[in-house]
Design a protein around this motif. Sequence first.
Motif, mmCIF file in Angstrom:
data_model
loop_
_atom_site.group_PDB
_atom_site.id
_atom_site.type_symbol
_atom_site.label_atom_id
_atom_site.label_comp_id
_atom_site.label_asym_id
_atom_site.label_seq_id
_atom_site.Cartn_x
_atom_site.Cartn_y
_atom_site.Cartn_z
ATOM 1 N N PHE A 249 47.303 62.211 33.667
ATOM 2 C CA PHE A 249 46.853 61.536 34.875
ATOM 3 C C PHE A 249 47.541 60.182 35.027
ATOM 4 C CE2 PHE A 249 43.238 64.114 33.456
ATOM 5 C CZ PHE A 249 42.927 64.834 34.603
ATOM 6 N N ASN A 250 47.975 59.878 36.250
ATOM 7 C CA ASN A 250 48.378 58.518 36.596
ATOM 8 C C ASN A 250 47.130 57.691 36.881
ATOM 9 O OD1 ASN A 250 51.115 59.111 36.486
ATOM 10 N ND2 ASN A 250 51.298 59.473 38.686
ATOM 11 N N LEU A 251 47.162 56.421 36.493
ATOM 12 C CA LEU A 251 46.074 55.510 36.830
ATOM 13 C C LEU A 251 46.646 54.263 37.486
ATOM 14 C CD1 LEU A 251 43.696 55.695 33.722
ATOM 15 C CD2 LEU A 251 43.522 56.928 35.902
ATOM 16 N N GLY A 252 46.449 54.154 38.777
ATOM 17 C CA GLY A 252 46.862 52.985 39.540
ATOM 18 C C GLY A 252 46.111 52.995 40.862
ATOM 19 N N THR A 253 46.172 51.919 41.586
ATOM 20 C CA THR A 253 45.476 51.879 42.878
ATOM 21 C C THR A 253 46.283 52.552 43.977
ATOM 22 O OG1 THR A 253 46.466 49.766 43.525
ATOM 23 C CG2 THR A 253 44.393 49.683 42.255
ATOM 24 N N GLY A 254 47.592 52.649 43.762
ATOM 25 C CA GLY A 254 48.459 53.181 44.804
ATOM 26 C C GLY A 254 48.861 52.146 45.828
ATOM 27 N N THR A 255 48.378 50.913 45.659
ATOM 28 C CA THR A 255 48.698 49.820 46.586
ATOM 29 C C THR A 255 49.639 48.838 45.900
ATOM 30 O OG1 THR A 255 46.532 50.005 47.645
ATOM 31 C CG2 THR A 255 47.769 47.968 48.015
ATOM 32 N N PRO A 256 50.898 48.784 46.297
ATOM 33 C CA PRO A 256 51.831 47.870 45.644
ATOM 34 C C PRO A 256 51.598 46.421 46.053
ATOM 35 C CG PRO A 256 52.940 49.026 47.416
ATOM 36 C CD PRO A 256 51.557 49.609 47.329
ATOM 37 N N THR A 257 51.746 45.528 45.080
ATOM 38 C CA THR A 257 51.567 44.089 45.303
ATOM 39 C C THR A 257 52.814 43.361 44.833
ATOM 40 O OG1 THR A 257 49.177 44.278 44.945
ATOM 41 C CG2 THR A 257 50.144 42.083 44.751
ATOM 42 N N SER A 258 53.302 42.416 45.630
ATOM 43 C CA SER A 258 54.518 41.694 45.266
ATOM 44 C C SER A 258 54.204 40.519 44.349
ATOM 45 C CB SER A 258 55.221 41.178 46.528
ATOM 46 O OG SER A 258 54.526 40.048 47.060
ATOM 47 N N VAL A 259 55.253 39.994 43.725
ATOM 48 C CA VAL A 259 55.084 38.817 42.863
ATOM 49 C C VAL A 259 54.527 37.644 43.671
ATOM 50 C CG1 VAL A 259 56.284 37.151 41.387
ATOM 51 C CG2 VAL A 259 56.947 39.573 41.332
ATOM 52 N N GLU A 299 40.238 65.432 40.339
ATOM 53 C CA GLU A 299 39.783 66.220 39.188
ATOM 54 C C GLU A 299 38.716 65.519 38.354
ATOM 55 O OE1 GLU A 299 42.927 67.872 36.847
ATOM 56 O OE2 GLU A 299 44.058 68.565 38.594
ATOM 57 N N LEU A 300 38.743 64.192 38.323
ATOM 58 C CA LEU A 300 37.793 63.454 37.488
ATOM 59 C C LEU A 300 36.703 62.770 38.305
ATOM 60 C CD1 LEU A 300 40.274 61.716 35.003
ATOM 61 C CD2 LEU A 300 39.174 63.964 34.800
ATOM 62 N N GLY A 301 36.864 62.767 39.622
ATOM 63 C CA GLY A 301 35.930 62.004 40.441
ATOM 64 C C GLY A 301 36.068 60.512 40.219
ATOM 65 N N TRP A 302 37.289 60.089 39.819
ATOM 66 C CA TRP A 302 37.535 58.674 39.519
ATOM 67 C C TRP A 302 37.489 57.855 40.796
ATOM 68 C CZ3 TRP A 302 42.695 55.871 39.365
ATOM 69 C CH2 TRP A 302 42.565 54.611 38.757
ATOM 70 N N LYS A 303 36.677 56.827 40.784
ATOM 71 C CA LYS A 303 36.563 55.932 41.925
ATOM 72 C C LYS A 303 37.020 54.535 41.529
ATOM 73 C CE LYS A 303 32.727 58.502 43.995
ATOM 74 N NZ LYS A 303 31.309 58.455 44.465
ATOM 75 N N ILE A 304 37.919 53.969 42.315
ATOM 76 C CA ILE A 304 38.458 52.640 42.029
ATOM 77 C C ILE A 304 37.556 51.594 42.678
ATOM 78 C CG2 ILE A 304 40.447 51.111 42.283
ATOM 79 C CD1 ILE A 304 42.181 53.634 42.515
ATOM 80 N N LYS A 305 37.002 50.725 41.869
ATOM 81 C CA LYS A 305 36.140 49.658 42.398
ATOM 82 C C LYS A 305 36.974 48.493 42.923
ATOM 83 C CE LYS A 305 32.307 46.600 41.141
ATOM 84 N NZ LYS A 305 31.320 46.220 40.091
ATOM 85 N N PRO A 311 40.297 40.565 44.208
ATOM 86 C CA PRO A 311 39.174 40.650 43.270
ATOM 87 C C PRO A 311 39.598 40.864 41.822
ATOM 88 C CG PRO A 311 39.254 42.591 44.682
ATOM 89 C CD PRO A 311 40.208 41.601 45.264
ATOM 90 N N ILE A 312 40.740 41.511 41.620
ATOM 91 C CA ILE A 312 41.255 41.661 40.254
ATOM 92 C C ILE A 312 41.605 40.292 39.681
ATOM 93 C CG2 ILE A 312 43.159 42.569 38.864
ATOM 94 C CD1 ILE A 312 43.302 44.942 40.790
ATOM 95 N N VAL A 313 42.341 39.507 40.458
ATOM 96 C CA VAL A 313 42.730 38.167 40.018
ATOM 97 C C VAL A 313 41.510 37.267 39.861
ATOM 98 C CG1 VAL A 313 43.984 36.077 40.686
ATOM 99 C CG2 VAL A 313 45.070 38.326 40.914
#
Length: 329
Positions: A249-259, A299-305, A311-313
């Motif tokens: 499985f890949n794990l990422g948000t799928g949203t790219p963020t620049s420097v 497949e896992l029902g993975w939900k990204i909060k 909010p990560i920062v």
Amino acid sequence: MNVLVVGGAGYIGSHCVRQLIAAGHRPVVLDNLVFGHRAAVAKEIPLYDVNLGDEAAVGAILEKEKIEVVMHFAAYAFVGESVAQPLKYYFNNVSATLHLLNVMLAKGVKKFVFSSTCATYGIPEKMPIVEGSPQAPINPYGQTKLDIENALKSVAHATGLSFAAFRYFNAAGASEDGVIGEDHNPETHLIPLAIAAAQGKAPALKIFGTDYPTPDGTCLRDYVHVDDLARAHIAVFEKLSTPGASLFFNLGTGTPTSVREVIAAVEKASGLKVPFTEAPRRAGDPPALYADSTKAKTELGWKIKFTTIQPIVDTAWKWHASRPNGYKA
């Protein structure tokens, strides 16, 4: 379940320990504390300071703690160091993991969750990256992770071991309560480096490359919160009940963020300016890397909060502001 978290005193492992408890499991930590921190693990959780190559000691832990699942986070992960010292990475990331698998099978423990990496893809030709994208690592770190992925497929076929390998993108952030967070030495991750520069604890941040074919000229990366990562690892447990299951499985948000967007998020969270200088591109840095994590969600029902960078920062800033010396405070 009784879960052995190898590398459970490290950054991602310690967050997974807390998420395991929240989900009703019983974690046991194995960590030689080379990069892990004893203070990152609650005192009531068993912690064994043992090297994976010591099969007798690891086997005794598996038996004593009645371990049902093993989660492995204990790789070395500095790309530049892997280029300069490849044998160090092959001994720790490959050989030590094979010792772990050998003793697991000897003790009848056949459920394994492996911390892999998007570095196994190398420099992909298409975005976003899917699990079926070609894997062509460009450094020993990525190659050692791919070597274990391949070994796991063979071992699963031969022995009935069930495993899941999670290919992380950029793990980031800290626990929402600010109790645990990111404390590396040396630090190589962008967000803590930007925070340290804002705090005046580190030199001005270097932006490597400002002429990429991206909206603001800087590299795009996929930042995924460390707690979201941990929750995916736990969600896969029920899938491991099938003997020989081989899951990727890949794990990422799928949203790219620049420097530059990361710098802006740090400035907003901290109220401080991030001093930076612009430098030439680094060899091997692709313009963009981001995930398609549809498989994990489906497949896992993975939900990204934590779906966006701010909010990560914010969680990372809360940790670094309250613990300016990390776990030494």
